[in-house]
Write a protein that holds these residues in place. Structure first.
Motif, PDB file in Angstrom:
ATOM      1  N   UNK A  84       0.805  -1.217   0.000  1.00 47.61           N
ATOM      2  CA  UNK A  84       0.000   0.000   0.000  1.00 47.61           C
ATOM      3  C   UNK A  84       0.836   1.264   0.000  1.00 47.61           C
ATOM      4  N   UNK A  85       2.124   1.162   0.249  1.00 48.42           N
ATOM      5  CA  UNK A  85       2.946   2.368   0.358  1.00 48.42           C
ATOM      6  C   UNK A  85       3.260   2.966  -1.004  1.00 48.42           C
ATOM      7  N   UNK A  86       3.943   2.192  -1.870  1.00 45.16           N
ATOM      8  CA  UNK A  86       4.280   2.681  -3.205  1.00 45.16           C
ATOM      9  C   UNK A  86       3.617   1.871  -4.311  1.00 45.16           C
ATOM     10  N   UNK A  87       2.731   0.934  -3.953  1.00 45.91           N
ATOM     11  CA  UNK A  87       2.072   0.135  -4.965  1.00 45.91           C
ATOM     12  C   UNK A  87       2.987  -0.871  -5.633  1.00 45.91           C
ATOM     13  N   UNK A  88       4.077  -1.244  -4.964  1.00 42.90           N
ATOM     14  CA  UNK A  88       5.041  -2.182  -5.536  1.00 42.90           C
ATOM     15  C   UNK A  88       4.646  -3.617  -5.196  1.00 42.90           C
ATOM     16  N   UNK A  89       5.078  -4.588  -6.015  1.00 43.93           N
ATOM     17  CA  UNK A  89       4.608  -5.970  -5.846  1.00 43.93           C
ATOM     18  C   UNK A  89       5.147  -6.634  -4.589  1.00 43.93           C
ATOM     19  N   UNK A  90       4.261  -7.386  -3.929  1.00 40.11           N
ATOM     20  CA  UNK A  90       4.643  -8.157  -2.743  1.00 40.11           C
ATOM     21  C   UNK A  90       5.028  -9.590  -3.093  1.00 40.11           C
ATOM     22  N   UNK A  91       4.977  -9.930  -4.374  1.00 41.52           N
ATOM     23  CA  UNK A  91       5.177 -11.309  -4.803  1.00 41.52           C
ATOM     24  C   UNK A  91       6.510 -11.881  -4.332  1.00 41.52           C
ATOM     25  N   UNK A  92       7.547 -11.069  -4.312  1.00 46.82           N
ATOM     26  CA  UNK A  92       8.864 -11.531  -3.872  1.00 46.82           C
ATOM     27  C   UNK A  92       9.144 -11.180  -2.416  1.00 46.82           C
ATOM     28  N   UNK A  93       8.078 -10.919  -1.660  1.00 43.93           N
ATOM     29  CA  UNK A  93       8.240 -10.605  -0.250  1.00 43.93           C
ATOM     30  C   UNK A  93       8.670 -11.823   0.559  1.00 43.93           C
ATOM     31  N   UNK A  94       8.945 -11.583   1.827  1.00 46.44           N
ATOM     32  CA  UNK A  94       9.420 -12.634   2.722  1.00 46.44           C
ATOM     33  C   UNK A  94       8.306 -13.007   3.696  1.00 46.44           C
ATOM     34  N   UNK A  95       7.919 -14.272   3.698  1.00 43.41           N
ATOM     35  CA  UNK A  95       6.830 -14.766   4.544  1.00 43.41           C
ATOM     36  C   UNK A  95       7.388 -15.337   5.827  1.00 43.41           C
ATOM     37  N   UNK A  96       6.848 -14.890   6.950  1.00 47.04           N
ATOM     38  CA  UNK A  96       7.312 -15.378   8.252  1.00 47.04           C
ATOM     39  C   UNK A  96       6.225 -15.199   9.284  1.00 47.04           C
ATOM     40  N   UNK A  97       5.881 -16.274   9.980  1.00 51.19           N
ATOM     41  CA  UNK A  97       4.906 -16.213  11.068  1.00 51.19           C
ATOM     42  C   UNK A  97       3.598 -15.543  10.656  1.00 51.19           C
ATOM     43  N   UNK A  98       3.122 -15.860   9.476  1.00 50.96           N
ATOM     44  CA  UNK A  98       1.851 -15.308   9.039  1.00 50.96           C
ATOM     45  C   UNK A  98       1.910 -13.858   8.619  1.00 50.96           C
ATOM     46  N   UNK A  99       3.105 -13.348   8.304  1.00 50.81           N
ATOM     47  CA  UNK A  99       3.254 -11.964   7.864  1.00 50.81           C
ATOM     48  C   UNK A  99       4.085 -11.943   6.587  1.00 50.81           C
ATOM     49  N   UNK A 100       3.674 -11.119   5.624  1.00 53.07           N
ATOM     50  CA  UNK A 100       4.479 -10.892   4.434  1.00 53.07           C
ATOM     51  C   UNK A 100       5.163  -9.547   4.582  1.00 53.07           C
ATOM     52  N   UNK A 101       6.502  -9.562   4.495  1.00 53.15           N
ATOM     53  CA  UNK A 101       7.266  -8.317   4.594  1.00 53.15           C
ATOM     54  C   UNK A 101       7.581  -7.831   3.178  1.00 53.15           C
ATOM     55  N   UNK A 102       7.232  -6.573   2.897  1.00 59.58           N
ATOM     56  CA  UNK A 102       7.487  -5.998   1.585  1.00 59.58           C
ATOM     57  C   UNK A 102       8.988  -6.032   1.287  1.00 59.58           C
ATOM     58  N   UNK A 103       9.409  -6.550   0.117  1.00 59.94           N
ATOM     59  CA  UNK A 103      10.839  -6.644  -0.181  1.00 59.94           C
ATOM     60  C   UNK A 103      11.479  -5.295  -0.476  1.00 59.94           C
ATOM     61  N   UNK A 104      10.662  -4.271  -0.712  1.00 61.59           N
ATOM     62  CA  UNK A 104      11.193  -2.960  -1.075  1.00 61.59           C
ATOM     63  C   UNK A 104      11.336  -2.031   0.126  1.00 61.59           C
ATOM     64  N   UNK A 105      10.341  -2.024   1.021  1.00 64.01           N
ATOM     65  CA  UNK A 105      10.335  -1.034   2.090  1.00 64.01           C
ATOM     66  C   UNK A 105      10.178  -1.618   3.479  1.00 64.01           C
ATOM     67  N   UNK A 106      10.042  -2.932   3.588  1.00 59.90           N
ATOM     68  CA  UNK A 106      10.025  -3.567   4.889  1.00 59.90           C
ATOM     69  C   UNK A 106       8.708  -3.531   5.618  1.00 59.90           C
ATOM     70  N   UNK A 107       7.670  -2.902   5.038  1.00 64.08           N
ATOM     71  CA  UNK A 107       6.365  -2.870   5.697  1.00 64.08           C
ATOM     72  C   UNK A 107       5.820  -4.295   5.790  1.00 64.08           C
ATOM     73  N   UNK A 108       5.149  -4.593   6.904  1.00 64.31           N
ATOM     74  CA  UNK A 108       4.644  -5.941   7.140  1.00 64.31           C
ATOM     75  C   UNK A 108       3.132  -5.986   7.016  1.00 64.31           C
ATOM     76  N   UNK A 109       2.634  -7.045   6.386  1.00 65.68           N
ATOM     77  CA  UNK A 109       1.205  -7.248   6.237  1.00 65.68           C
ATOM     78  C   UNK A 109       0.857  -8.608   6.806  1.00 65.68           C
ATOM     79  N   UNK A 110       0.020  -8.569   7.854  1.00 64.27           N
ATOM     80  CA  UNK A 110      -0.357  -9.821   8.507  1.00 64.27           C
ATOM     81  C   UNK A 110      -1.440 -10.519   7.710  1.00 64.27           C
ATOM     82  N   UNK A 111      -1.313 -11.821   7.557  1.00 63.52           N
ATOM     83  CA  UNK A 111      -2.312 -12.597   6.846  1.00 63.52           C
ATOM     84  C   UNK A 111      -3.601 -12.722   7.642  1.00 63.52           C
ATOM     85  N   UNK A 112      -3.549 -12.355   8.909  1.00 63.72           N
ATOM     86  CA  UNK A 112      -4.732 -12.535   9.749  1.00 63.72           C
ATOM     87  C   UNK A 112      -5.354 -11.217  10.201  1.00 63.72           C
ATOM     88  N   UNK A 113      -4.545 -10.161  10.363  1.00 61.18           N
ATOM     89  CA  UNK A 113      -5.078  -8.944  10.968  1.00 61.18           C
ATOM     90  C   UNK A 113      -4.791  -7.683  10.207  1.00 61.18           C
TER      91      UNK A 113
END
Length: 541
Positions: free
Chosen positions: A116-145
């Motif tokens: 949601x920050x710059x509209x960049x793809x999360x496809x290559x993000x890092x998944x950990x503990x139910x959270x996807x971390x944006x590979x560009x800016x580090x923002x985290x998106x929880x799969x649950x909340x």
């Protein structure tokens, strides 16, 4: 109950508040990019309308009216269950719209495909503990909340708080994305808003513009402004941010000497720089981003950067990376004056020249000072709120100050960081401010949530992004990849451990390492010496 947040606007982004109506069987749900995603065991995914159901292999997308009634249901097969690996992310399309499916611990979730920050793809993000971390800016998106970082007032509403919320700000506009100001200096506030104006109306958040706070009285629980207004509070969140560090040299009052803090500042610099000789004081992130922007596309006649170190970014990224970035800037026309001290600015009405090291003269028609920020906490100096020697508000792991019912976050706080053995630090990062606001809101509501996050920041230079994550002083730097081609990973080591990494063109190395640290794991220098690309392969375990 009345809750206040005093802020120049922390750049915090969360999902929208949505009222849901579910089908007859229970779905766990996530909020993503303003949509609400519900997940079941049958699989699939879509992102159309306001509600999304997930089933393998069938995806069902349901649009919803404002009153929550279910609209047209669209079903489409997007993948088979065998296409999804555990702890993996897969991009799929539904009716031409890309979304992500994530499988973790046997459960399948769906989330919007772009950060949601710059509209960049999360496809290559890092998944950990139910959270996807944006590979560009580090923002985290929880799969649950939803987004892990949340502005304090938005989190309060998300968590169901029904009382009065007021935001008091010295700014004249609603929250905008401040980090973009030095990267794209022509933008106005309306083009970088984090929320549209009607969000605050619908969330019943009372915004008070152009009010500068002069005092906080904890005894009467009152906030006073310079214009004479006063407001009572039950809980108070202080997030007044940083203010540019002043140039403490003769001539700093001359016209065309600029500091960069607001969209108006950025726009004034751009308007005055056209065809002019620009000098930027400061060779760290704000100064270098401004130099990158102003030297491009004939936005100025020339750009000179004055830095106090022997190379830009030297204190943060080390001399080798700093020297390579300097060469890159020089190839684009920027001139550097390193290891320099500004003695004075000279001119009659407007600035005309800068004297460095008491002797060298640099012609200057526009000066941009990017020499850091200091906490905007003068209004707290005569209160009982504890400030450290640097003027930062001291808070605990719950973002509480020493004064009952007063919380604080963002650029003005000194807070405990687990990577520093829970000793206090002050870090002015967008991602850290996210988490501060979120944690403060939860604790205002009595949820006992400690702050726990890995610092992550980025810069954008000539259209390329550099990312850094971690924390700590370093005594050695190991560089993998090609520094000359600006596709590298730099590992910052302190003794036997890696305390941070920077990368360009090597995503998601930084996101992987951030998740690795978040889990309490340690990357050793010896591992890097054996495999320079190890950050690309780190797994959340």
């Amino acid at each position: 109950m009345t809750l206040f947040k005093l802020s120049p606007w922390l750049p915090l982004m969360v999902s929208s508040i949505t009222k849901l109506r579910f089908n007859s069987f229970p779905f766990p749900f996530i909020r993503a990019m303003g949509s609400v995603v519900s997940c079941g065991k049958k699989g699939g995914a879509s992102i159309s309308g306001s509600q999304i159901e997930v089933g393998l292999p069938v995806a069902r997308a349901m649009s919803m009216s404002n009153n929550g009634d279910t609209g047209e249901i669209i079903e489409e097969t997007v993948c088979s269950e065998s296409d999804l690996i555990d702890e993996g992310i897969k991009s799929v399309e539904l009716s031409g719209t890309k979304i992500l499916l994530a499988k973790t611990k046997g459960n399948v979730y769906a989330i919007g495909a772009k950060c949601t920050h710059y509209g960049l793809p999360l496809e290559n993000g890092s998944l950990c503990d139910g959270r996807i971390r944006c590979p560009f800016h580090g923002a985290c998106f929880s799969l649950k909340t939803g987004a892990a970082g949340a502005k304090c007032v938005e989190t309060l509403r998300q968590e169901g708080f029904k009382g009065k919320i007021m935001l008091i700000t010295a700014e004249k506009t609603i929250p905008y994305d401040r980090p973009k100001l030095s990267k794209a200096m022509h933008l106005d506030a309306d083009s970088i808003l984090l929320r549209q104006p009607d969000f605050y109306q619908k969330a019943n958040i009372d915004v008070k513009f152009r009010l500068k706070v002069s005092k906080v009285d904890p005894i009467t629980k009152t906030v006073l402004t310079e214009s004479g207004e006063s407001f009572k509070y039950d809980k108070l969140f202080l997030a007044t941010g940083g203010k540019p560090r002043n140039l403490m040299v003769p001539g700093s009052q001359l016209k065309n000497v600029f500091f960069l803090r607001t969209p108006e500042d950025a726009n004034s610099i751009v308007n005055n720089a056209k065809g002019k000789k620009v000098v930027i004081i400061g060779s760290s992130f704000i100064g270098m981003e401004a130099a990158s922007y102003l030297v491009s596309d004939n936005r100025s006649a020339s750009v000179v950067v004055i830095g106090s170190t022997s190379a830009p970014f030297e204190r943060t990224l080390g001399s080798a990376v700093g020297q390579r970035i300097q060469k890159w800037f020089e190839d684009n026309g920027v001139i550097f004056k390193n290891s320099a001290k500004v003695s004075k600015l000279e001119g009659t009405d407007k600035v005309e020249k800068i004297i460095i090291n008491d002797k060298e003269v640099i012609e200057a028609e526009v000066v941009v000072a990017g020499i850091g920020v200091v906490p905007a906490t003068d209004y707290l100096k005569d209160t009982k709120v504890n400030l450290n020697k640097g003027g930062y508000v001291v808070v605990n792991e719950e973002m509480r100050t020493n004064v009952e019912d007063i919380y604080s976050g963002g650029d003005i706080v000194s807070f405990p960081l687990f990577l520093n053995r829970d000793s206090p630090v002050s870090i002015g990062h967008w991602q850290i401010a996210h988490k501060h606001g979120h944690v403060a809101a939860l604790n205002m509501l009595g949820k006992k949530e400690p702050f726990y996050s890995v610092p992550f920041f980025w810069t954008s230079l000539f259209g390329k992004s550099l990312r850094y994550t971690g924390y700590g002083a370093f005594d050695d730097v190991i560089i993998s990849g090609s520094l000359s081609h600006l596709t590298f990973i730099a590992y910052y080591c302190n003794g036997p451990k890696v305390v941070g990494i920077a990368e360009m063109g090597k995503a998601p190395a930084a996101a992987n390492f951030a998740n690795y640290l978040f889990k309490g794991s340690s990357l050793m220098k010896s591992q890097v010496q054996s495999n320079g690309d190890i950050a690309l392969k780190l797994k959340c375990e």
